[in-house]
Design an enzyme around this catalytic site. Structure first.
Site, PDB file in Angstrom:
ATOM      1  N   LYS A  21       0.587  -1.548  -0.545  1.00  0.00           N
ATOM      2  CA  LYS A  21      -0.156   0.206  -0.385  1.00  0.00           C
ATOM      3  C   LYS A  21       0.623   0.795  -0.022  1.00  0.00           C
ATOM      4  CE  LYS A  21      -3.161   1.059   3.498  1.00  0.00           C
ATOM      5  NZ  LYS A  21      -2.652   1.716   3.658  1.00  0.00           N
ATOM      6  N   ARG A  26       3.189   5.444  -3.398  1.00  0.00           N
ATOM      7  CA  ARG A  26       4.405   6.858  -3.714  1.00  0.00           C
ATOM      8  C   ARG A  26       4.142   6.521  -5.269  1.00  0.00           C
ATOM      9  NH1 ARG A  26       4.593   5.490   1.649  1.00  0.00           N
ATOM     10  NH2 ARG A  26       5.322   6.742   2.815  1.00  0.00           N
ATOM     11  N   GLY A  94      -4.601   8.043   5.265  1.00  0.00           N
ATOM     12  CA  GLY A  94      -3.483   9.483   6.107  1.00  0.00           C
ATOM     13  C   GLY A  94      -2.227   9.673   4.714  1.00  0.00           C
ATOM     14  N   ARG A 122      -7.901  12.791  12.591  1.00  0.00           N
ATOM     15  CA  ARG A 122      -5.973  12.279  12.874  1.00  0.00           C
ATOM     16  C   ARG A 122      -5.773  13.443  12.767  1.00  0.00           C
ATOM     17  NH1 ARG A 122      -4.994   7.682   9.300  1.00  0.00           N
ATOM     18  NH2 ARG A 122      -3.223   7.183  10.321  1.00  0.00           N
ATOM     19  N   ASP A 313       2.078  -0.649  12.364  1.00  0.00           N
ATOM     20  CA  ASP A 313       1.183  -1.817  11.751  1.00  0.00           C
ATOM     21  C   ASP A 313       0.849  -2.593  11.542  1.00  0.00           C
ATOM     22  OD1 ASP A 313       0.470   0.670  10.618  1.00  0.00           O
ATOM     23  OD2 ASP A 313       0.485   0.003   7.941  1.00  0.00           O
ATOM     24  N   LYS A 340      -3.659   5.936  15.322  1.00  0.00           N
ATOM     25  CA  LYS A 340      -4.014   5.821  13.981  1.00  0.00           C
ATOM     26  C   LYS A 340      -6.198   5.991  12.813  1.00  0.00           C
ATOM     27  CE  LYS A 340       0.305   3.922  12.765  1.00  0.00           C
ATOM     28  NZ  LYS A 340       0.563   4.930  11.672  1.00  0.00           N
ATOM     29  N   ARG A 344      -6.119   1.826  17.838  1.00  0.00           N
ATOM     30  CA  ARG A 344      -5.412   0.535  17.638  1.00  0.00           C
ATOM     31  C   ARG A 344      -5.024  -0.402  18.797  1.00  0.00           C
ATOM     32  NH1 ARG A 344      -3.133   0.430  12.256  1.00  0.00           N
ATOM     33  NH2 ARG A 344      -4.829   0.838  10.721  1.00  0.00           N
ATOM     34  N   ARG A 386      -7.050  -3.285   9.523  1.00  0.00           N
ATOM     35  CA  ARG A 386      -6.001  -3.878  10.450  1.00  0.00           C
ATOM     36  C   ARG A 386      -7.237  -4.625  11.613  1.00  0.00           C
ATOM     37  NH1 ARG A 386      -2.335  -2.987   6.361  1.00  0.00           N
ATOM     38  NH2 ARG A 386      -1.352  -1.466   6.567  1.00  0.00           N
TER      39      ARG A 386
HETATM   40  C1  S3P Z   1       2.776   4.614   6.125  1.00  0.00           C
HETATM   41  C2  S3P Z   1       4.009   4.932   7.207  1.00  0.00           C
HETATM   42  C3  S3P Z   1       2.772   5.111   8.696  1.00  0.00           C
HETATM   43  C4  S3P Z   1       2.062   3.527   8.674  1.00  0.00           C
HETATM   44  C5  S3P Z   1       0.663   4.246   7.205  1.00  0.00           C
HETATM   45  C6  S3P Z   1       1.610   3.994   6.145  1.00  0.00           C
HETATM   46  C7  S3P Z   1       2.780   5.420   4.349  1.00  0.00           C
HETATM   47  O1  S3P Z   1       2.745   5.984   9.224  1.00  0.00           O
HETATM   48  O2  S3P Z   1       1.765   3.855   9.916  1.00  0.00           O
HETATM   49  O3  S3P Z   1       0.023   2.571   7.705  1.00  0.00           O
HETATM   50  O4  S3P Z   1       3.188   5.037   4.163  1.00  0.00           O
HETATM   51  O5  S3P Z   1       3.567   6.481   5.039  1.00  0.00           O
HETATM   52  P1  S3P Z   1       2.866   7.068   9.631  1.00  0.00           P
HETATM   53  O6  S3P Z   1       3.615   8.293   9.388  1.00  0.00           O
HETATM   54  O7  S3P Z   1       1.978   8.026  10.381  1.00  0.00           O
HETATM   55  O8  S3P Z   1       3.736   6.542  10.883  1.00  0.00           O
END
Ligand code: S3P
Length: 427
Positions: A21, A26, A94, A122, A313, A340, A344, A386
């Protein structure tokens, strides 16, 4: 409500885990702002990544979904995107909201990013504060730090040197993406290393970015050049099948081509420490490999500190493994879990305890005493993918009765075929 599968037979065979993911998000973003055409293989077709894809379509980027599952992005260059006609919807993601908040600060038009109820609760100051230090005009809803986010064009962004207050790849990446449009060299210092997909992928797109120990340097004003990408399977999704195979008696599961970037693979280290029998055939480059997981007798462990960002995660599913391990497992320094998709720590503790687990919620983690048999209960994902998948793996160990899951559709965020794939394996 969904009736979950219980009392599983040994899980045997090979399972193809969907694409990563973090890398899929990206891949779309960088391909869209690159010059030229990028082919993405191993694209994760799941709600979060579709949110990112649709946002770039709203910004005028042509993205073709091919019959073989690959995706072709016709990049327009960082200055070639067009002003959207509507608010850009990050859904539950997020990563989409925080990374794009950084990228959009350098755009010559205004943008508004919205999200669902969970995402709108968030914290966004973690990106807005450093972005404002760079000269960005970004604000949350009614002066708060919460979405919708409103971003106005500015004449000038300046590079900053930033000490990361939390270990977060989203924050780091947001600053780096703003840094592409800033004058000067953006420097980021990480106390604990978070996932480094942004750094690696920007380099693949021809960006001059330097990583020295825990410092990252990025010169502003650079352009990205299209670069084809093959995305490995997501270790965060594989985690559910890894733990299922460890816990369900007699199981043996193969998972080909799983992403094993060391900034993501902490779960393997912790599970091995617990006595898990996981064979790894590492591919060239060391960033992916084939896994074979055997049913194992587990013992408790303790972890915290630097390893946490590499398995953040996966903590709910590691907690489930710990409920079946001999002894007291202690998880520390995992307070980020509270912000998150849901809290969690709370969700894992409450829902697994309903099924008979012995988990104590702490300020920054959990204390899990095992082994405890698990029994039928009504449980809730709270809309968190999750948590939903972890609870289905827990249900596999329940011998009788009915386990009902509220909000099962949450799994579509990262793993739409999860329930079907599991059912196919245990036949
Ligand atoms: C992610 C970074 C993590 C992760 C999220 C995906 C990413 O979050 O928990 O599922 O793709 O950069 P944080 O940057 O808040 O740690």
């Amino acid at each position: 409500m969904k009736k979950l599968m219980i009392d599983a037979n040994a899980l045997e065979g090979t399972i193809t885990i969907p694409g990563d993911k973090s890398i899929t998000h990206r891949a779309i973003m960088f391909a869209a702002i690159a010059k030229g055409t990028t082919k993405i293989e191993g694209f994760l077709y799941a709600e979060d990544c579709i949110s990112t894809m649709n946002i770039f379509r709203d910004l005028g980027v042509q993205i073709d979904e091919e019959p073989d599952g690959s995706v072709i992005v016709h990049g327009k260059g960082i200055d070639g995107l067009t002003a959207p006609q509507k608010a850009l919807d990050a859904g539950n993601s997020g990563t989409t909201m925080r990374l794009l908040a950084g990228l959009f600060t350098g755009f010559p038009f205004k943008t508004k990013i919205i999200g669902d109820d969970s995402l709108s609760k968030r914290p966004m100051n973690r990106v807005m504060l450093p972005l404002r230090q760079m000269g960005a005009s970004i604000s949350g809803s009614d002066g708060s730090e919460f979405a919708p986010l409103y971003i106005q064009p500015v004449d000038h962004l300046n590079a900053i040197e930033y000490d990361m207050p939390v270990a977060s790849a989203q924050v780091k990446s947001s600053i780096l993406l703003a840094g592409l449009s800033a004058e000067g060299t953006t420097v980021i210092h990480e106390k604990e290393r978070s996932r480094d997909h942004t750094e690696k992928m920007l380099k693949n797109f021809g960006v001059d970015l330097r990583v020295e120990d825990r410092d990252i340097y990025l010169k502003g004003g650079q352009t990205l050049t299209a670069s084809d990408i093959t995305i490995p399977a997501d270790i965060s999704s594989a985690a559910f099948f890894i733990v299922a195979a460890l816990l369900v008696k007699g199981s043996k599961l193969n998972m080909p081509n799983v992403g094993l970037n060391p900034t993501r693979a902490g779960i393997i280290e912790v599970l091995k420490d617990m006595g898990a029998n996981i064979e790894i055939n590492l591919h060239e480059g060391g960033l992916s490999g084939d896994l074979t997981v055997h049913w194992s007798n587990l013992k408790a462990t303790e972890f915290g500190g630097d390893i946490i960002p590499t398995l953040i995660d996966e903590i709910p599913i590691i907690a489930l493994a710990a409920t079946q391990a001999e002894g007291k497992t202690i998880i520390r320094n995992a307070e980020e879990l509270k912000v998150k998709e849901t809290d969690r720590i709370k969700a894992t503790t409450q829902e697994l305890n309903k099924m008979g687990a012995n988990i104590e919620e702490t300020e920054d983690g959990m204390i899990i005493t095992g082994p405890t048999p698990l029994h039928a209960a009504e449980v809730d994902s709270y809309g968190d993918h999750r948590i939903g998948m972890m609870l289905q793996v827990a249900a596999l160990l329940v011998k009788e009765g009915t386990v009902q899951l509220a909000h099962p559709e949450a799994v579509n965020i990262s793993f739409p075929s999860f329930f079907d794939d599991l059912a196919a394996l245990s036949k």
